[in-house]
Design an enzyme around this catalytic site. Structure first.
Site, short mmCIF file in Angstrom:
data_model
loop_
_atom_site.label_atom_id
_atom_site.label_comp_id
_atom_site.label_asym_id
_atom_site.label_seq_id
_atom_site.Cartn_x
_atom_site.Cartn_y
_atom_site.Cartn_z
N TYR A 1 0.85 -1.20 0.00
CA TYR A 1 0.00 0.00 0.00
C TYR A 1 0.88 1.24 0.00
O TYR A 1 1.85 1.31 0.76
CB TYR A 1 -0.89 0.04 1.24
CG TYR A 1 -2.34 -0.20 0.88
CD1 TYR A 1 -3.00 0.67 0.02
CD2 TYR A 1 -3.03 -1.31 1.36
CE1 TYR A 1 -4.31 0.44 -0.35
CE2 TYR A 1 -4.34 -1.54 1.00
CZ TYR A 1 -4.98 -0.66 0.14
OH TYR A 1 -6.27 -0.89 -0.24
N GLU B 1 -0.58 4.79 -0.52
CA GLU B 1 -1.41 5.98 -0.77
C GLU B 1 -0.56 7.23 -0.63
O GLU B 1 0.26 7.34 0.29
CB GLU B 1 -2.58 6.03 0.21
CG GLU B 1 -3.70 5.11 -0.21
CD GLU B 1 -4.88 5.13 0.75
OE1 GLU B 1 -4.90 5.96 1.68
OE2 GLU B 1 -5.79 4.29 0.56
N ASP C 1 -6.97 12.73 -25.37
CA ASP C 1 -6.92 11.33 -24.91
C ASP C 1 -6.20 10.54 -26.00
O ASP C 1 -6.76 10.25 -27.06
CB ASP C 1 -8.36 10.83 -24.71
CG ASP C 1 -8.43 9.38 -24.28
OD1 ASP C 1 -7.42 8.66 -24.41
OD2 ASP C 1 -9.50 8.97 -23.80
N THR D 1 -3.72 5.36 -21.96
CA THR D 1 -3.50 4.06 -21.33
C THR D 1 -2.05 3.70 -21.65
O THR D 1 -1.42 4.31 -22.52
CB THR D 1 -4.45 2.98 -21.86
OG1 THR D 1 -4.38 2.98 -23.29
CG2 THR D 1 -5.87 3.21 -21.41
N LYS E 1 -1.70 -0.14 -24.92
CA LYS E 1 -2.14 -0.34 -26.32
C LYS E 1 -0.90 -0.26 -27.21
O LYS E 1 -0.04 -1.14 -27.13
CB LYS E 1 -3.23 0.67 -26.67
CG LYS E 1 -4.50 0.48 -25.81
CD LYS E 1 -5.63 1.37 -26.23
CE LYS E 1 -6.90 1.08 -25.47
NZ LYS E 1 -7.12 1.97 -24.32
N ARG F 1 -1.01 -2.88 -18.10
CA ARG F 1 -2.37 -2.34 -18.27
C ARG F 1 -2.65 -1.24 -17.25
O ARG F 1 -2.59 -1.48 -16.04
CB ARG F 1 -3.36 -3.48 -18.09
CG ARG F 1 -4.82 -3.12 -18.22
CD ARG F 1 -5.63 -4.38 -18.35
NE ARG F 1 -5.26 -5.07 -19.57
CZ ARG F 1 -5.82 -4.89 -20.77
NH1 ARG F 1 -6.83 -4.05 -20.88
NH2 ARG F 1 -5.40 -5.53 -21.83
N1 DSN Z 1 -11.86 -0.55 -24.79
C1 DSN Z 1 -10.80 0.20 -25.41
C2 DSN Z 1 -10.70 -0.09 -26.86
O1 DSN Z 1 -10.85 -1.24 -27.21
O2 DSN Z 1 -10.46 0.80 -27.64
C3 DSN Z 1 -10.94 1.61 -25.13
O3 DSN Z 1 -11.08 1.77 -23.76
#
Ligand code: DSN
Length: 414
Positions: free
Chosen positions: A52, A54, A198, A224, A227, A233
């Site tokens: 933890y 925080e 984003d 994120t 990707k 993740r």
């Molecule tokens: N679910 C993601 C995607 O597949 O693009 C976006 O959050």
């Protein structure tokens, strides 16, 4: 007594083994997925899951945080270097939580936001009525042009002028063309709005200079890390220094409690990998593969929304070749031939999102396996063959054999 997963919980162990086989044996074309390196997997599976922490490095609400401080600071410093950001918060558990924290930091309930809708390629967290962004704030949408399929910046400007949104979001989950973040920030700033870019999908391209970066222009940039960036993740927020305190407070304690330190360790490794020259070659190959796949799909008669791709993905309108085949049925048929895709609504969609008329195809994962243009030509041919006769078991079985052969020639490290 053994402490190994296999002995402790065979049900979970065997499901993980099956998932490993699925990943090895399927051609992964889901545009938001990728395969992390064994080093990242090791960091994510590390003892940091026990801790933890925080708070933020040097300002924690728990003892024993020295190592947590080191690993979080490494992640922050590397992310700053990678993207040239003034401030980084690495704690959001996901892209959705990163966006939610930016809204919390900048908006009051009832404030107006101008965003790209889900149907036009945006994301749920960009004001969808069933997401808190759509419940808490007054949402106005700009869209893509009906003729070109590209973001309609004129409409954005018009709406910014008449509606006076407090925040404009730009970024997409299903948009294949380059985004002009500089233009968006000029539109926003000339009408008194802040900008949230984003870049969840295109972060790897942005990090390597293969897509215009929003970081110099926009107050907030969320992403994120799993990707195109190919990391653990999770989510991340970058912002101008003047918003650092507001963003940090909006993440913790605003919208989250303890950070996931094992994931943050995995993010740190991801950024180190992304700073290496070979990561740029990888991103460049993703783009070449997507361009080839789109060209090949078009040569088989499919309409590619927006006329092609500048990035890692494309939206394929199935109706131009298979009038009655839904995206859902296409997804199911392809999966039975070991090709994983997701159905997607397309601009001016006539079917429900559950059925959809499009497929979203992306190349980050196949490129990680080492596939190149030659393999994209084959993959397009596999897709056309399956979708032309989606219920023919013998066709599906023959394509599946060819897919297994291809996957066998481009193995995963796990
Ligand atoms: N679910 C993601 C995607 O597949 O693009 C976006 O959050």
């Amino acid at each position: 007594m053994s402490q190994h997963l296999k002995e402790v919980d065979f049900a979970v162990f065997s499901t993980i083994e099956k998932e490993k086989i699925r990943q090895r044996e399927q051609i992964e074309l889901i545009a938001s997925e990728n395969f992390v390196s064994p080093a990242i997997l090791e960091a994510v599976g590390s003892v940091f899951t026990n801790k933890y922490a925080e708070g933020y490095p040097g300002r924690r609400y728990y003892g024993g945080c020295d190592n947590a401080d080191v690993v979080e600071q490494l992640a922050i410093d590397r992310a700053k270097q990678l993207f040239g950001a003034e401030h980084v918060n690495i704690q959001p558990h996901s892209g959705s939580q990163a966006n939610s924290a930016v809204y919390t930091a900048t908006l009051n309930p009832g404030d107006k936001i101008l965003t790209l809708s889900l149907e036009n390629g945006g994301h749920l967290t960009h004001g969808h009525p069933k997401n808190t962004s759509g419940m808490l704030y007054k949402v106005i949408h700009y869209g893509v042009s009906a003729e070109t399929g590209r973001i309609d910046y004129d409409q954005m400007e018009q709406l910014a002028k008449t509606e006076h949104p407090k925040l404009i979001t730009v970024g997409a989950s299903a948009y294949s063309r380059a985004i002009d973040f500089k233009l968006v920030s000029e539109i926003a700033h000339s009408h008194g709005a802040l900008v949230l870019a984003d870049i969840a999908h295109i972060a790897g391209l942005v990090a390597t200079g293969l897509h215009q970066s929003p970081v110099p222009y926009c107050e907030f940039v969320t992403t994120t890390t799993h990707k195109t960036l190919r990391g653990a993740r999770g989510g991340m927020i970058m912002c101008k220094a003047e918003f650092a305190k507001a963003i940090d407070s909006a993440v913790f304690p605003g919208t989250q409690g303890g950070p996931l330190m094992h994931i943050i360790a995995g993010k740190a490794v991801c950024f180190l990998e992304a700073l290496k020259p070979e990561f740029k070659q990888y991103q460049s190959q993703i783009i070449k593969n997507a361009a080839t796949l789109a060209e090949q799909m078009a040569s088989h008669g499919y309409h590619i929304v927006a006329g092609g791709t500048d990035n890692h993905l494309m939206l394929v309108d199935l109706r131009t070749v298979h009038k009655d085949l839904t995206g859902k049925d296409a997804e199911i048929a392809l999966e039975s031939a070991n090709i994983t895709v997701n159905r997607n609504v397309i601009p001016n969609e006539t079917r429900s999102p559950l059925l959809a008329s499009g497929l979203r195809l992306g190349t980050p994962a196949v490129t990680t396996r080492g596939m190149r243009e030659k393999e994209m030509v084959k993959i397009a041919e596999f897709i056309k063959t399956v979708l032309s006769d989606p219920e023919n078991k013998s066709t599906i079985s023959s394509v599946k054999h060819r897919v297994l052969d291809l996957c066998g020639r481009f193995p995963l490290p796990y």
